[in-house]
Each structure stands twice: as C-alpha cells, then as structure tokens.
Design a protein around this motif. Structure first.
Motif, PDB file in Angstrom:
ATOM      1  N   PHE A 100       9.713  -2.852  -1.249  1.00  0.00           N
ATOM      2  CA  PHE A 100       9.362  -1.393  -1.523  1.00  0.00           C
ATOM      3  C   PHE A 100       8.225  -1.204  -2.278  1.00  0.00           C
ATOM      4  N   VAL A 101       8.154  -1.928  -3.466  1.00  0.00           N
ATOM      5  CA  VAL A 101       7.071  -1.402  -4.709  1.00  0.00           C
ATOM      6  C   VAL A 101       5.776  -1.932  -3.973  1.00  0.00           C
ATOM      7  N   SER A 102       5.882  -3.505  -3.325  1.00  0.00           N
ATOM      8  CA  SER A 102       4.627  -3.953  -3.105  1.00  0.00           C
ATOM      9  C   SER A 102       4.093  -2.946  -1.908  1.00  0.00           C
ATOM     10  N   ASN A 103       4.879  -2.460  -0.745  1.00  0.00           N
ATOM     11  CA  ASN A 103       4.188  -1.770   0.166  1.00  0.00           C
ATOM     12  C   ASN A 103       3.575  -0.373  -0.576  1.00  0.00           C
ATOM     13  N   TYR A 104       4.458   0.271  -1.381  1.00  0.00           N
ATOM     14  CA  TYR A 104       3.755   1.215  -1.927  1.00  0.00           C
ATOM     15  C   TYR A 104       2.513   1.113  -2.684  1.00  0.00           C
ATOM     16  N   LEU A 105       2.574  -0.119  -3.349  1.00  0.00           N
ATOM     17  CA  LEU A 105       1.092  -0.485  -3.901  1.00  0.00           C
ATOM     18  C   LEU A 105       0.021  -0.596  -2.894  1.00  0.00           C
ATOM     19  N   GLU A 106       0.231  -1.431  -2.235  1.00  0.00           N
ATOM     20  CA  GLU A 106      -0.614  -1.509  -0.882  1.00  0.00           C
ATOM     21  C   GLU A 106      -1.335  -0.428  -0.206  1.00  0.00           C
ATOM     22  N   LEU A 107      -0.606   0.749  -0.256  1.00  0.00           N
ATOM     23  CA  LEU A 107      -0.949   1.965   0.545  1.00  0.00           C
ATOM     24  C   LEU A 107      -1.528   3.089  -0.351  1.00  0.00           C
ATOM     25  N   ASN A 108      -0.980   2.936  -1.623  1.00  0.00           N
ATOM     26  CA  ASN A 108      -1.372   4.066  -2.574  1.00  0.00           C
ATOM     27  C   ASN A 108      -1.970   3.831  -3.783  1.00  0.00           C
ATOM     28  N   ALA A 109      -2.202   2.568  -4.352  1.00  0.00           N
ATOM     29  CA  ALA A 109      -2.576   2.328  -5.786  1.00  0.00           C
ATOM     30  C   ALA A 109      -4.119   1.604  -5.754  1.00  0.00           C
ATOM     31  N   GLY A 110      -4.904   2.663  -5.611  1.00  0.00           N
ATOM     32  CA  GLY A 110      -6.378   2.369  -5.661  1.00  0.00           C
ATOM     33  C   GLY A 110      -6.834   1.924  -6.825  1.00  0.00           C
ATOM     34  N   TYR A 111      -5.933   2.023  -7.930  1.00  0.00           N
ATOM     35  CA  TYR A 111      -6.221   1.537  -9.260  1.00  0.00           C
ATOM     36  C   TYR A 111      -5.985  -0.051  -9.469  1.00  0.00           C
ATOM     37  N   LEU A 112      -5.097  -0.554  -8.432  1.00  0.00           N
ATOM     38  CA  LEU A 112      -4.903  -1.968  -8.665  1.00  0.00           C
ATOM     39  C   LEU A 112      -5.926  -2.942  -7.577  1.00  0.00           C
ATOM     40  N   PRO A 113      -6.696  -3.613  -8.475  1.00  0.00           N
ATOM     41  CA  PRO A 113      -7.837  -4.146  -7.728  1.00  0.00           C
ATOM     42  C   PRO A 113      -7.534  -5.455  -7.060  1.00  0.00           C
ATOM     43  N   SER A 114      -6.159  -5.989  -7.247  1.00  0.00           N
ATOM     44  CA  SER A 114      -5.683  -7.169  -6.695  1.00  0.00           C
ATOM     45  C   SER A 114      -4.134  -7.197  -6.713  1.00  0.00           C
ATOM     46  N   MET A 115      -3.419  -7.454  -5.359  1.00  0.00           N
ATOM     47  CA  MET A 115      -1.990  -7.521  -5.554  1.00  0.00           C
ATOM     48  C   MET A 115      -1.311  -8.886  -6.184  1.00  0.00           C
ATOM     49  N   THR A 116      -2.524  -9.958  -6.709  1.00  0.00           N
ATOM     50  CA  THR A 116      -1.847 -10.828  -7.494  1.00  0.00           C
ATOM     51  C   THR A 116      -1.736 -10.448  -8.594  1.00  0.00           C
ATOM     52  N   ILE A 117      -2.214  -9.315  -9.317  1.00  0.00           N
ATOM     53  CA  ILE A 117      -1.836  -8.844 -10.609  1.00  0.00           C
ATOM     54  C   ILE A 117      -0.210  -8.246 -10.362  1.00  0.00           C
ATOM     55  N   PHE A 118       0.027  -7.564  -9.458  1.00  0.00           N
ATOM     56  CA  PHE A 118       1.338  -7.002  -9.180  1.00  0.00           C
ATOM     57  C   PHE A 118       2.352  -8.250  -9.090  1.00  0.00           C
ATOM     58  N   ASP A 119       1.830  -9.370  -8.426  1.00  0.00           N
ATOM     59  CA  ASP A 119       2.876 -10.729  -8.394  1.00  0.00           C
ATOM     60  C   ASP A 119       3.070 -11.354  -9.690  1.00  0.00           C
TER      61      ASP A 119
END
Length: 73
Positions: A43-62
């Motif tokens: 759920f959080v990952s999908n939100y970030l992929e679609l809405n978080a322009g401030y996150l340069p890489s999903m690796t940071i989320f991981d």
C-alpha cells in the motif's frame, strides 16, 4: 503496539542530515496525502510510486522499510 510506517519514518527525520532516509522522512512529513495509518508495504509502496515526486528512488523506501522491520522485530 506496532507503529505504522509513518510513525517510524518520523523518528528518522533530521533537518540537517544527509542520509537519504532522513531526507525522505523530512519530505514525507510535508506530504498531506501520505498513508499515515498503514503498515502494509504494498500500500505504501504504491502510494509513493504514484504520488511522491520528492522520492528520487524507490530503493530509499526499501532501505527505510528494512529499518522499520528491524525496529519492529
């Protein structure tokens, strides 16, 4: 009681830090739509992929999620 991912992420904030997770946390703090009550990775990952322009890489989320799981165990 288990923290939500957002609650954990807020413990990683550091206004003067250069750590990518701290920068992610600082930006998430200002994201009004962030799923603050979720502890579900997908759920959080999908939100970030679609809405978080401030996150340069999903690796940071991981990386942040791995820290979250370590703290919750």
């Amino acid at each position: 009681m288990r923290q939500t991912f957002y609650q954990f992420l807020m413990t990683e904030r550091n206004d003067h830090g250069t750590d990518e997770v701290a920068q992610f946390a600082n930006n998430a703090f200002f994201d009004q739509g962030f799923p603050k009550l979720s502890d579900n990775y997908d759920f959080v990952s999908n939100y970030l992929e679609l809405n978080a322009g401030y996150l340069p890489s999903m690796t940071i989320f991981d990386d942040a999620w791995a820290r979250y799981l370590d703290k919750m165990n």
